[in-house]
Structure formats: C-alpha cells, structure tokens
Design an enzyme around this catalytic site. Sequence first.
Site, short mmCIF file in Angstrom:
data_model
loop_
_atom_site.label_atom_id
_atom_site.label_comp_id
_atom_site.label_asym_id
_atom_site.label_seq_id
_atom_site.Cartn_x
_atom_site.Cartn_y
_atom_site.Cartn_z
CB SER A 7 -0.92 0.01 1.22
OG SER A 7 -1.44 1.32 1.38
CG HIS A 32 -3.84 -1.61 -1.74
ND1 HIS A 32 -4.96 -2.35 -2.10
CD2 HIS A 32 -4.22 -0.84 -0.70
CE1 HIS A 32 -5.96 -2.04 -1.29
NE2 HIS A 32 -5.55 -1.13 -0.43
CG ASP A 34 -5.17 2.29 0.81
OD1 ASP A 34 -6.14 1.51 0.70
OD2 ASP A 34 -4.03 1.93 1.17
CG MET A 36 -8.52 7.08 2.69
SD MET A 36 -7.61 7.15 4.24
CE MET A 36 -6.78 5.54 4.18
CG HIS A 65 -9.29 0.13 -0.61
ND1 HIS A 65 -8.71 -0.13 0.61
CD2 HIS A 65 -10.64 0.09 -0.39
CE1 HIS A 65 -9.65 -0.29 1.53
NE2 HIS A 65 -10.83 -0.16 0.96
CG MET A 67 -11.40 3.17 2.07
SD MET A 67 -9.87 3.13 3.02
CE MET A 67 -8.70 3.20 1.66
CG MET A 136 -11.69 -2.57 5.15
SD MET A 136 -10.16 -1.95 4.41
CE MET A 136 -9.21 -1.42 5.82
CG ASP A 174 -6.31 -2.87 2.98
OD1 ASP A 174 -5.22 -2.62 3.52
OD2 ASP A 174 -6.93 -2.06 2.27
C1 DX5 Z 1 -6.44 1.52 5.49
C2 DX5 Z 1 -5.99 1.18 4.09
C3 DX5 Z 1 -4.87 0.20 4.06
C4 DX5 Z 1 -3.63 0.67 4.75
C5 DX5 Z 1 -2.91 -0.53 5.26
O1 DX5 Z 1 -7.64 2.22 5.46
O2 DX5 Z 1 -7.05 0.61 3.36
O3 DX5 Z 1 -4.60 -0.23 2.74
O4 DX5 Z 1 -2.78 1.40 3.91
O5 DX5 Z 1 -1.82 -0.11 5.99
P1 DX5 Z 1 -1.06 -1.07 7.01
O6 DX5 Z 1 -0.59 -2.26 6.24
O7 DX5 Z 1 0.04 -0.21 7.52
O8 DX5 Z 1 -2.06 -1.45 8.08
ZN ZN Z 2 -6.54 -0.34 1.29
#
Ligand code: DX5
Ligand code: ZN
Length: 216
Positions: A7, A32, A34, A36, A65, A67, A136, A174
């Site tokens: 990620s 990956h 993320d 948000m 991903h 969110m 998650m 994840d």
């Molecule tokens: C959290 C993200 C993850 C995050 C994981 O909301 O969806 O992908 O980056 O990070 P680690 O592996 O550090 O928990």
């Molecule tokens: Zn993620």
Amino acid sequence: MPIVAPSLLAANFLRLQEDCNMLNESQADWFHLDVMDGRFVPNISFGLPVVEQICKATDKTCDVHLMIVEPEKYAEAFKNAGADILTVHIEACTNLHRNIEQIKSLGMKAGVALNPHTPVSLLSEILHDIDLVLLMSVNPGFGGQKFIPNTLNKIRTLKKMIDEKGLQVLIEIDGGITTDNATSIIKAGANVLVAGNTVFKSPDPAATIAQLKAIA
Ligand code: DX5
Ligand code: ZN
C-alpha cells in the site's frame, strides 16, 4: 503463492518515484492505492492526480481501493487514471450492483470491500458478479493499525461461500498485516495480502515483500 500488494499510503510522498522503482524491481504483484475522501472515512489521503502518476510509473496491476461515498461519480476518472481493479465499499453503495456493472463496463476488475463489522453473508447475491472481495482487517482510514483477529473467521466463511458456488473470486486482506500474521491469513484462505507499514517501514522493503511472497 499469495499476491502481494504493497500500500503506497505508507510510501514517502516526497520520493514516490523511488518507492515506485523499488516496487517495480521487487516481487510485489500489485500496487495498492488507498483513496480516502474524509467522508466515508475520517481521513483524506490522495486523489486522481497522484493515482494517475503512480499508475504511469508501473506496468504492474494498479489496485485502487476507494474509501469514498458516491464512487459512481469517479469510476470513469479512475479508469482514465490507470486503475486496473476498482474496489468500492459495500457500506458506501446503496445500489451496489449498479456500481459493479459500471466498473466492469469501463473495463476494470470489480472489487467489493467490507468493513470489520460487516458480515460476509451480505455478499451472497453479488459474489458471482465480482472479481475480488477486500476484507478490511482494521477500520479503514489509517495505516499502521493492529490486525483484528476475527478477520480470520470471516476469511474462512467467505472462502467456503466462494468454493460452494464454484467461483474464482479473490480474497484480499487489508490492514495490520505483518510477516508474523501473514501465514495464518493465507492458511485461512486469503489470496491477496495488502501491506503498508510492514513493507515501507522495513529496513529492506524488497526483502520483506519477498518474505510475504514466500508464504506457502
Ligand atoms: C487503510 C488502508 C490500508 C492501509 C494498510 O484504510 O485501506 O490499505 O494502507 O496499511 P497497514 O498495512 O500499515 O495497516
Ligand atoms: Zn486499502
């Protein structure tokens, strides 16, 4: 062999090119990403311009991903930015089937993500339409949190549902994945390991990726 998806949320944003080069040369399978929005989750990460630059920096699969609320407004833009897989949250989609059809019609693989409290049974009528389920294993919004152990039960239940239906849907996990808990996650039936801090805070990220990749 698991699919390993580092990620980029845990990457150094001032040295993204270097981190992309490292991943390109490593055994990482997917990038990956993320996204948000500060509404679906209590944090804002990065958006389309950053996703576009990262996707340009690799030939590997870009696993986005989302969110965010109202993902239908942005699906086409993420396709244009280079996303190969687009995952939306079940909790954010009132018309999930429509979201999935939109993502597939744009030529991307479609994923559905579930928060820790959301039962996998809610997927029973959509499982045959999707390519991937993202479970998650922390509450979404931040990297560096602790793995929630009940995720292992959810993986087993989901794996059983997928096998009983004779489907090939991938199970992606994840949040909070470490080189210590990854084996039990794979044993429970997962196919894809997302790892942020475990990879990027490692003294040797490529070696850590190789270690995750070597899990039987
Ligand atoms: C959290 C993200 C993850 C995050 C994981 O909301 O969806 O992908 O980056 O990070 P680690 O592996 O550090 O928990
Ligand atoms: Zn993620």
